[in-house]
Design a protein around this motif. Structure first.
Motif, PDB file in Angstrom:
ATOM      1  N   ASN A  86       0.829  -1.209   0.000  1.00 44.65           N
ATOM      2  CA  ASN A  86       0.000   0.000   0.000  1.00 44.65           C
ATOM      3  C   ASN A  86       0.861   1.255   0.000  1.00 44.65           C
ATOM      4  OD1 ASN A  86      -2.473  -1.189  -0.048  1.00 44.65           O
ATOM      5  ND2 ASN A  86      -2.896  -0.975   2.130  1.00 44.65           N
ATOM      6  N   ALA A  87       1.910   1.249   0.839  1.00 41.30           N
ATOM      7  CA  ALA A  87       2.777   2.427   0.939  1.00 41.30           C
ATOM      8  C   ALA A  87       3.369   2.759  -0.429  1.00 41.30           C
ATOM      9  CB  ALA A  87       3.881   2.174   1.961  1.00 41.30           C
ATOM     10  N   TYR A 121       0.411   3.928  -2.942  1.00 35.39           N
ATOM     11  CA  TYR A 121      -0.178   5.252  -2.731  1.00 35.39           C
ATOM     12  C   TYR A 121       0.883   6.352  -2.571  1.00 35.39           C
ATOM     13  CZ  TYR A 121      -4.370   2.484  -2.367  1.00 35.39           C
ATOM     14  OH  TYR A 121      -5.384   1.604  -2.653  1.00 35.39           O
ATOM     15  N   GLY A 166      -1.684  10.234   1.441  1.00 38.37           N
ATOM     16  CA  GLY A 166      -2.324  10.371   2.759  1.00 38.37           C
ATOM     17  C   GLY A 166      -3.810  10.054   2.712  1.00 38.37           C
ATOM     18  N   TYR A 225     -13.621  -1.390   1.574  1.00 37.74           N
ATOM     19  CA  TYR A 225     -13.674   0.070   1.638  1.00 37.74           C
ATOM     20  C   TYR A 225     -12.457   0.683   0.941  1.00 37.74           C
ATOM     21  CZ  TYR A 225     -14.731   4.739   3.050  1.00 37.74           C
ATOM     22  OH  TYR A 225     -15.047   6.078   3.014  1.00 37.74           O
ATOM     23  N   ARG A 226     -12.709   1.626   0.021  1.00 40.46           N
ATOM     24  CA  ARG A 226     -11.626   2.313  -0.657  1.00 40.46           C
ATOM     25  C   ARG A 226     -11.885   3.805  -0.583  1.00 40.46           C
ATOM     26  NH1 ARG A 226     -12.286  -2.032  -5.227  1.00 40.46           N
ATOM     27  NH2 ARG A 226     -14.346  -1.710  -4.403  1.00 40.46           N
ATOM     28  N   ARG A 257      -9.718   5.708  -8.208  1.00 40.06           N
ATOM     29  CA  ARG A 257      -8.276   5.499  -8.245  1.00 40.06           C
ATOM     30  C   ARG A 257      -7.945   4.037  -7.972  1.00 40.06           C
ATOM     31  NH1 ARG A 257      -5.211   9.002  -4.190  1.00 40.06           N
ATOM     32  NH2 ARG A 257      -5.911   7.384  -2.766  1.00 40.06           N
ATOM     33  N   GLY A 265      -6.525  -1.956  -6.639  1.00 41.78           N
ATOM     34  CA  GLY A 265      -6.905  -2.212  -5.233  1.00 41.78           C
ATOM     35  C   GLY A 265      -8.225  -2.946  -5.116  1.00 41.78           C
ATOM     36  N   THR A 266      -8.316  -3.760  -4.075  1.00 44.57           N
ATOM     37  CA  THR A 266      -9.547  -4.523  -3.852  1.00 44.57           C
ATOM     38  C   THR A 266     -10.316  -4.010  -2.635  1.00 44.57           C
ATOM     39  OG1 THR A 266      -8.385  -6.051  -2.421  1.00 44.57           O
ATOM     40  CG2 THR A 266      -8.509  -6.650  -4.746  1.00 44.57           C
ATOM     41  N   GLY A 267      -9.624  -3.244  -1.788  1.00 45.99           N
ATOM     42  CA  GLY A 267     -10.266  -2.771  -0.562  1.00 45.99           C
ATOM     43  C   GLY A 267     -10.249  -3.819   0.542  1.00 45.99           C
ATOM     44  N   LEU A 268      -9.501  -4.919   0.310  1.00 46.26           N
ATOM     45  CA  LEU A 268      -9.479  -5.983   1.321  1.00 46.26           C
ATOM     46  C   LEU A 268      -8.171  -6.010   2.112  1.00 46.26           C
ATOM     47  CD1 LEU A 268     -11.122  -8.949  -0.631  1.00 46.26           C
ATOM     48  CD2 LEU A 268     -12.104  -7.638   1.232  1.00 46.26           C
ATOM     49  N   GLY A 269      -7.111  -5.385   1.540  1.00 45.36           N
ATOM     50  CA  GLY A 269      -5.784  -5.461   2.157  1.00 45.36           C
ATOM     51  C   GLY A 269      -5.762  -5.091   3.630  1.00 45.36           C
ATOM     52  N   LEU A 270      -6.311  -3.918   3.970  1.00 49.04           N
ATOM     53  CA  LEU A 270      -6.225  -3.467   5.361  1.00 49.04           C
ATOM     54  C   LEU A 270      -7.127  -4.266   6.297  1.00 49.04           C
ATOM     55  CD1 LEU A 270      -5.897   0.415   5.112  1.00 49.04           C
ATOM     56  CD2 LEU A 270      -4.141  -1.260   5.680  1.00 49.04           C
ATOM     57  N   SER A 271      -8.241  -4.795   5.762  1.00 52.21           N
ATOM     58  CA  SER A 271      -9.082  -5.594   6.669  1.00 52.21           C
ATOM     59  C   SER A 271      -8.364  -6.915   6.976  1.00 52.21           C
ATOM     60  CB  SER A 271     -10.492  -5.796   6.127  1.00 52.21           C
ATOM     61  OG  SER A 271     -10.465  -6.520   4.951  1.00 52.21           O
ATOM     62  N   SER A 282       1.483   8.692   5.196  1.00 50.96           N
ATOM     63  CA  SER A 282       0.819   7.839   6.192  1.00 50.96           C
ATOM     64  C   SER A 282       1.837   6.978   6.923  1.00 50.96           C
ATOM     65  CB  SER A 282      -0.171   6.887   5.517  1.00 50.96           C
ATOM     66  OG  SER A 282      -0.945   7.563   4.575  1.00 50.96           O
ATOM     67  N   PHE A 315       1.582   3.367   9.120  1.00 50.50           N
ATOM     68  CA  PHE A 315       0.809   2.259   9.686  1.00 50.50           C
ATOM     69  C   PHE A 315       1.724   1.500  10.633  1.00 50.50           C
ATOM     70  CE2 PHE A 315      -3.208   2.058   7.399  1.00 50.50           C
ATOM     71  CZ  PHE A 315      -2.962   2.931   6.343  1.00 50.50           C
TER      72      PHE A 315
END
Ligand code: ADP
Length: 378
Positions: A274-275, A278, A306, A320-321, A326, A332-338, A361, A363
């Motif tokens: 992600n880093a 983004y 950010g 969630y994205r 973008r 992106g799938t929106g699943l990485g952080l979950s 950011s 993390f």
């Protein structure tokens, strides 16, 4: 004078008579209600002991809807308050059963202070001619999980349809462009990208379902944090190089954690990926790990786009994205952080985030530190 005496006498007789009638009437009234008052409804022998030992919520109420006996969980659940059955919908259910003797079941909402009402499933049955038994089960959590599962399935179907639809359209385009080799190459390249996105999505859905199935990982091994970080950087190296991003790591001493290797590898790799994703070209991504008291903190910092403060709460939700448009270009799938959040929880840790739009950011994955010499003895 005679008439006066007669008046007084008749008055006295009337008074005595009145008093006597009142006395007899009162005594009769007393006789009528006394048998009712002394005959308190009796809980059948043994029922009291059973109720006391019950782990589930059970309540016995009498003909006046007064609670005669209640198990401790019934009080904790909030269906018994100050000796009364609660809420009114449950009392009404009891009255219906009392009227016709039919066993009934219903879902009732039990309001509680400062929170959403509890969803309780109740079953009411006559215990004796005078007593009613209420059995209740808290289904709040089960209903919540059900809803999450339904949402998840709906989201998965929606997310899968997008790349599948794109592949279908591209396949048609390739079929129609047989005499244009350049277009065929372009379309097939995009088909490859969509197929890759689909593979990634399916893999992440499988990872997430596995993570949700077991709360605490069973395949725990001792892992060198330095190795986790090196592997995560390796995983994103090609992408970082293509954007001329400097990807650096620093490990503070010999750090160990104890957990599921594959899961932790996925979590750290997702954060580094992600880093890089983004961050703009020629920026920096730094991965560091250090011991802080009983924890190991693995920090991934970037100088990328950010995340607005209003979105920070939501980025760990599934699918969630921040910017869905973008996300399509980044794959992106929106699943990485979950996945990161679930991995942290199943390995006894947590994840923290700091971010400022335009600045970048950070993390931080916090995991319980492991001391092989001390902890392995235990
Ligand atoms: P995705 O597959 O879309 O990256 P994630 O669950 O990994 O899904 O991230 C959710 C959202 O959080 C992303 O869509 C992105 O908007 C935001 N995000 C995650 N990491 C970063 C980061 N390092 N910098 C900026 N935004 C980020």
């Amino acid at each position: 004078m005679d008439t006066e005496v007669a008046w007084v006498l008749s008055g006295a007789v009337g008074l005595v008579l009145g008093a006597a009638i009142t006395f007899i009437w009162k005594a009769d009234e007393k006789r009528q209600i006394e048998p009712e008052a002394v005959e308190a409804p009796l809980v059948p022998p043994g029922a009291e002991a059973v109720l006391r030992s019950l782990a589930s919520s059970a309540v016995i109420v009498d003909t006046d809807d007064e609670v005669v006996q209640a198990s401790a969980p019934a009080v904790a659940l909030g269906i018994v308050r100050e000796g009364e059955l609660h809420p009114e919908s449950l009392v009404e259910l009891v009255r219906q059963v009392r009227r016709d003797g039919q066993i009934r079941e219903a879902d009732v909402e039990v309001p509680i202070k400062r929170s959403a009402p509890l969803q309780v499933h109740a079953r009411v049955a006559p215990l004796t001619s005078r007593l009613m038994l209420v059995l209740a089960e808290d289904r709040t959590q089960a209903q919540r999980l059900d809803m999450i599962r339904r949402d998840f399935v709906a989201n998965v179907s929606h997310e899968l349809k997008t790349p599948i639809g794109a592949i279908k359209l591209l396949a048609e385009a390739v079929g129609e462009a047989t005499d244009d080799p350049e277009a065929v190459t372009r379309f097939s390249g995009r088909m490859g990208d969509e197929a890759e996105r689909l593979t990634r999505l399916v893999q992440q859905i499988i990872d997430l379902s596995r993570l949700q199935a077991d709360t605490l990982s069973e395949d725990a091994v001792t892992i060198k944090v330095g190795e986790l970080v090196a592997e995560a950087c390796e995983h994103s190296m090609t992408e970082a190089e293509s954007k001329a991003i400097s990807l650096r790591s620093s490990i503070d001493g010999d750090l160990f954690v104890h957990g599921d290797r594959a899961q932790l590898h996925a979590a750290v790799s997702n954060l580094v990926e992600n880093a890089v994703t983004y961050s703009p070209e020629q920026s920096r991504v730094a991965v560091s790990a250090k011991r802080v008291e009983d924890d190991v903190k693995i920090t991934v910092s970037d100088n990328g786009v950010g995340i607005p403060a209003s979105e920070l709460e939501r980025i760990f939700e599934r699918f969630y994205r921040v910017d869905p448009a973008r996300a399509r270009s980044t794959g992106g799938t929106g699943l990485g952080l979950s996945i990161v959040k679930h991995v942290a929880a199943s390995n006894g840790g947590s994840v923290e985030v700091w971010s400022e739009p335009g600045l970048g950011s950070t993390f931080t994955l916090v995991l319980p530190a492991f001391d092989p010499e001390i902890d392995e003895e235990k």
